[in-house]
Design a protein around this motif. Structure first.
Motif, mmCIF file in Angstrom:
data_model
loop_
_atom_site.group_PDB
_atom_site.id
_atom_site.type_symbol
_atom_site.label_atom_id
_atom_site.label_comp_id
_atom_site.label_asym_id
_atom_site.label_seq_id
_atom_site.Cartn_x
_atom_site.Cartn_y
_atom_site.Cartn_z
ATOM 1 N N UNK A 101 -5.682 -7.289 0.048
ATOM 2 C CA UNK A 101 -5.617 -5.988 0.701
ATOM 3 C C UNK A 101 -4.352 -5.843 1.532
ATOM 4 N N UNK A 102 -3.970 -6.917 2.222
ATOM 5 C CA UNK A 102 -2.756 -6.878 3.034
ATOM 6 C C UNK A 102 -1.519 -6.653 2.176
ATOM 7 N N UNK A 103 -1.470 -7.324 1.018
ATOM 8 C CA UNK A 103 -0.319 -7.153 0.136
ATOM 9 C C UNK A 103 -0.249 -5.733 -0.427
ATOM 10 N N UNK A 104 -1.418 -5.147 -0.720
ATOM 11 C CA UNK A 104 -1.424 -3.762 -1.207
ATOM 12 C C UNK A 104 -0.909 -2.810 -0.135
ATOM 13 N N UNK A 105 -1.323 -3.044 1.100
ATOM 14 C CA UNK A 105 -0.899 -2.169 2.187
ATOM 15 C C UNK A 105 0.583 -2.352 2.512
ATOM 16 N N UNK A 106 1.025 -3.610 2.537
ATOM 17 C CA UNK A 106 2.393 -3.898 2.969
ATOM 18 C C UNK A 106 3.402 -3.782 1.835
ATOM 19 N N UNK A 107 2.975 -4.041 0.601
ATOM 20 C CA UNK A 107 3.864 -3.899 -0.551
ATOM 21 C C UNK A 107 5.046 -4.849 -0.551
ATOM 22 N N UNK A 108 4.888 -6.025 0.049
ATOM 23 C CA UNK A 108 5.995 -6.982 0.154
ATOM 24 C C UNK A 108 5.540 -8.349 -0.361
ATOM 25 N N UNK A 130 -10.301 -23.867 -4.706
ATOM 26 C CA UNK A 130 -9.559 -23.964 -3.444
ATOM 27 C C UNK A 130 -8.080 -23.732 -3.720
ATOM 28 N N UNK A 131 -7.524 -22.698 -3.098
ATOM 29 C CA UNK A 131 -6.112 -22.388 -3.233
ATOM 30 C C UNK A 131 -5.379 -22.880 -1.987
ATOM 31 N N UNK A 132 -4.176 -23.382 -2.194
ATOM 32 C CA UNK A 132 -3.380 -23.856 -1.057
ATOM 33 C C UNK A 132 -2.056 -23.093 -1.029
ATOM 34 N N UNK A 133 -0.988 -23.682 -1.587
ATOM 35 C CA UNK A 133 0.290 -22.979 -1.583
ATOM 36 C C UNK A 133 0.164 -21.715 -2.421
ATOM 37 N N UNK A 134 0.820 -20.650 -1.952
ATOM 38 C CA UNK A 134 0.547 -19.310 -2.476
ATOM 39 C C UNK A 134 1.842 -18.521 -2.574
ATOM 40 N N UNK A 135 1.985 -17.783 -3.688
ATOM 41 C CA UNK A 135 3.114 -16.883 -3.861
ATOM 42 C C UNK A 135 2.602 -15.602 -4.497
ATOM 43 N N UNK A 136 2.772 -14.478 -3.799
ATOM 44 C CA UNK A 136 2.324 -13.190 -4.314
ATOM 45 C C UNK A 136 3.453 -12.182 -4.291
ATOM 46 N N UNK A 137 3.528 -11.389 -5.346
ATOM 47 C CA UNK A 137 4.584 -10.387 -5.460
ATOM 48 C C UNK A 137 3.966 -9.088 -5.984
ATOM 49 N N UNK A 138 4.290 -7.951 -5.364
ATOM 50 C CA UNK A 138 3.778 -6.680 -5.900
ATOM 51 C C UNK A 138 4.517 -6.279 -7.170
ATOM 52 N N UNK A 139 3.804 -5.661 -8.082
ATOM 53 C CA UNK A 139 4.419 -5.049 -9.262
ATOM 54 C C UNK A 139 4.557 -3.569 -8.938
ATOM 55 N N UNK A 140 5.790 -3.107 -8.835
ATOM 56 C CA UNK A 140 6.039 -1.772 -8.302
ATOM 57 C C UNK A 140 6.661 -0.844 -9.337
ATOM 58 N N UNK A 141 6.313 0.418 -9.223
ATOM 59 C CA UNK A 141 6.990 1.486 -9.947
ATOM 60 C C UNK A 141 7.518 2.434 -8.880
ATOM 61 N N UNK A 142 8.759 2.241 -8.462
ATOM 62 C CA UNK A 142 9.293 2.987 -7.329
ATOM 63 C C UNK A 142 8.570 2.594 -6.059
ATOM 64 N N UNK A 143 7.992 3.573 -5.364
ATOM 65 C CA UNK A 143 7.255 3.291 -4.130
ATOM 66 C C UNK A 143 5.784 2.959 -4.395
ATOM 67 N N UNK A 144 5.378 3.064 -5.628
ATOM 68 C CA UNK A 144 3.967 2.868 -5.962
ATOM 69 C C UNK A 144 3.714 1.437 -6.395
ATOM 70 N N UNK A 145 2.683 0.818 -5.827
ATOM 71 C CA UNK A 145 2.292 -0.538 -6.207
ATOM 72 C C UNK A 145 1.304 -0.447 -7.366
ATOM 73 N N UNK A 146 1.747 -0.906 -8.536
ATOM 74 C CA UNK A 146 0.881 -0.881 -9.724
ATOM 75 C C UNK A 146 -0.142 -2.005 -9.679
ATOM 76 N N UNK A 147 0.221 -3.098 -9.047
ATOM 77 C CA UNK A 147 -0.658 -4.252 -8.995
ATOM 78 C C UNK A 147 -0.017 -5.367 -8.194
ATOM 79 N N UNK A 148 -0.735 -6.469 -8.109
ATOM 80 C CA UNK A 148 -0.249 -7.655 -7.403
ATOM 81 C C UNK A 148 -0.401 -8.846 -8.325
#
Length: 391
Positions: A101-108, A130-148
């Motif tokens: 949810x945070x990534x969707x809101x922040x888009x970063x 159990x997840x430990x080290x983590x890397x997340x990136x938004x998939x964007x179309x302009x200002x719109x976040x299509x997914x994470x």
């Protein structure tokens, strides 16, 4: 869920290759991943290939991609590194809470050595890995976040690096284009299908209405002649039978042309996978689905392949007494190839024409598209149904 990836891994050097002079190798890996994604036009298939490609590209144990909906959940959520049994134990698709949810809101992008220590992290279901080290990136179309898209538990010690983040961001930019194209393709195809269904409904109404009207008049005429002219009444009844047969044939012709709604939503491979998974739950035999790279198919081919697969699976589940049934779908030398293989009792193919196994129907479907269906079986040796159609 298969952990097999359509691209080769960049290997342990993948995270540092941008600094270590391996730029060409990394760009080639990204190019291979992007090409793997763009070969698929079903949105669901694109999502799955994006996840597999990213997982392999950055050598991660787990990978997932979520496409948000407007109700606080995810319209689509696919993952790699988790088996079907584990996924079932985890439970419903996650909602837009915690880090997602945070990534969707922040888009970063977010890169963490341990996601559990971040204040945005909330909880996992009990069966969640159990997840430990983590890397997340938004998939964007302009200002719109299509997914994470996010990865976790890098197989090489040390976690994800800044170079990994840049690499995944580069890949996500290309994935956004592929995902947008897939959606446009599906929207266009759905519009064409709506128009075609409207046309068929109009034809169905015109043709069958006329037949049923004639049928009713003929039946009334037969009823009025029964007592005073039985011979003429018999002739009218024969005409009733003929008209009813013609109306039924026209109904069947239209129904055969209707495209299953599942194909519009999920594409051929995912529709078959869901069908096989359902059979696996309902029957004592083990049903499995194996997918090799599938080329882009004409809608008519998708319908024919699905119907043949359903017919062959119906036969296997009802008649074969098999312990295992395997469905394989792929492309070989410009042909779409479907195989349904079981280890059941088998049968004499030459004597099967009267057994209601639908062999003629399967062959007719393939032949109408310039292809073929071959059924190989012997008593006690199982059965293989193989369909080949030009892609």
């Amino acid at each position: 869920m298969s952990s097999e990836s359509p691209v080769r891994s960049a290997g342990p050097a993948g995270s540092d290759s941008l600094e270590d002079g391996g730029r060409d190798a990394v760009l080639q890996a990204v190019s291979s991943a992007v090409l793997a994604v763009t070969r698929h036009l079903s949105v669901r298939e694109v999502l799955q290939v994006i996840v597999r490609s990213a997982q392999c590209l950055l050598d991660a144990r787990y990978a997932a991609l979520g496409v948000p909906d407007e109700d606080g959940a995810f319209a689509e959520f696919v993952a790699e590194g988790i088996s079907d049994e584990e996924w079932a134990a985890i439970g419903p698709t996650p909602r837009q809470h915690g880090m997602l949810g945070a990534m969707l809101r922040e888009g970063a992008p977010v890169r963490l050595p341990d996601i559990r220590r971040d204040p945005r992290f909330e909880y996992w279901p009990r069966a969640h890995p159990v997840l430990k080290d983590f890397l997340g990136v938004p998939i964007r179309d302009g200002d719109r976040v299509l997914g994470i898209i996010f990865l976790s538990n890098k197989r090489v010690p040390g976690g994800f690096t800044e170079a990994d983040q840049r690499l995944l961001t580069m890949f996500a930019a290309h994935a956004a284009i592929a995902l947008t194209n897939a959606r446009l393709y599906e929207s266009g195809r759905e519009l064409a299908l709506v128009e075609e269904r409207t046309r068929m409904a109009r034809e169905l109404h015109d043709a069958v209405t006329q037949k049923l009207f004639s049928l009713r008049l003929t039946a009334q005429a037969a009823a009025s002649l029964v007592t005073r002219d039985p011979e003429r009444a018999l002739g009218e009844l024969e005409r009733v039978e003929r008209l009813a047969g013609e109306a039924l044939a026209e109904l069947r012709a239209v129904i055969v042309e209707l495209r299953p709604a599942e194909l519009d939503r999920h594409g051929l491979a995912e529709t078959l996978r869901k069908h096989v998974r359902l059979l696996d739950r309902l029957h004592p035999a083990s049903f499995t689905f194996e997918e090799r790279p599938v080329c882009v198919l004409d809608p008519a081919i998708e319908v024919a392949v699905l119907r043949v697969a359903q017919e062959a699976l119906h036969n296997a589940s009802r008649h074969s007494a098999a312990e295992t049934v395997t469905v394989r779908l792929g492309c070989e030398d410009g042909l779409v190839v479907l195989e349904v293989l079981d280890d059941g009792t088998g049968f004499d193919v030459s004597a099967a024409s009267g057994r209601g196994l639908g062999i003629a129907s399967m062959s007719d479907r393939a032949q109408s598209l310039g292809g073929s269906v071959r059924v190989t079986s012997e008593p006690g040796r199982g059965t293989l149904v193989r369909m080949e159609v030009p892609a």
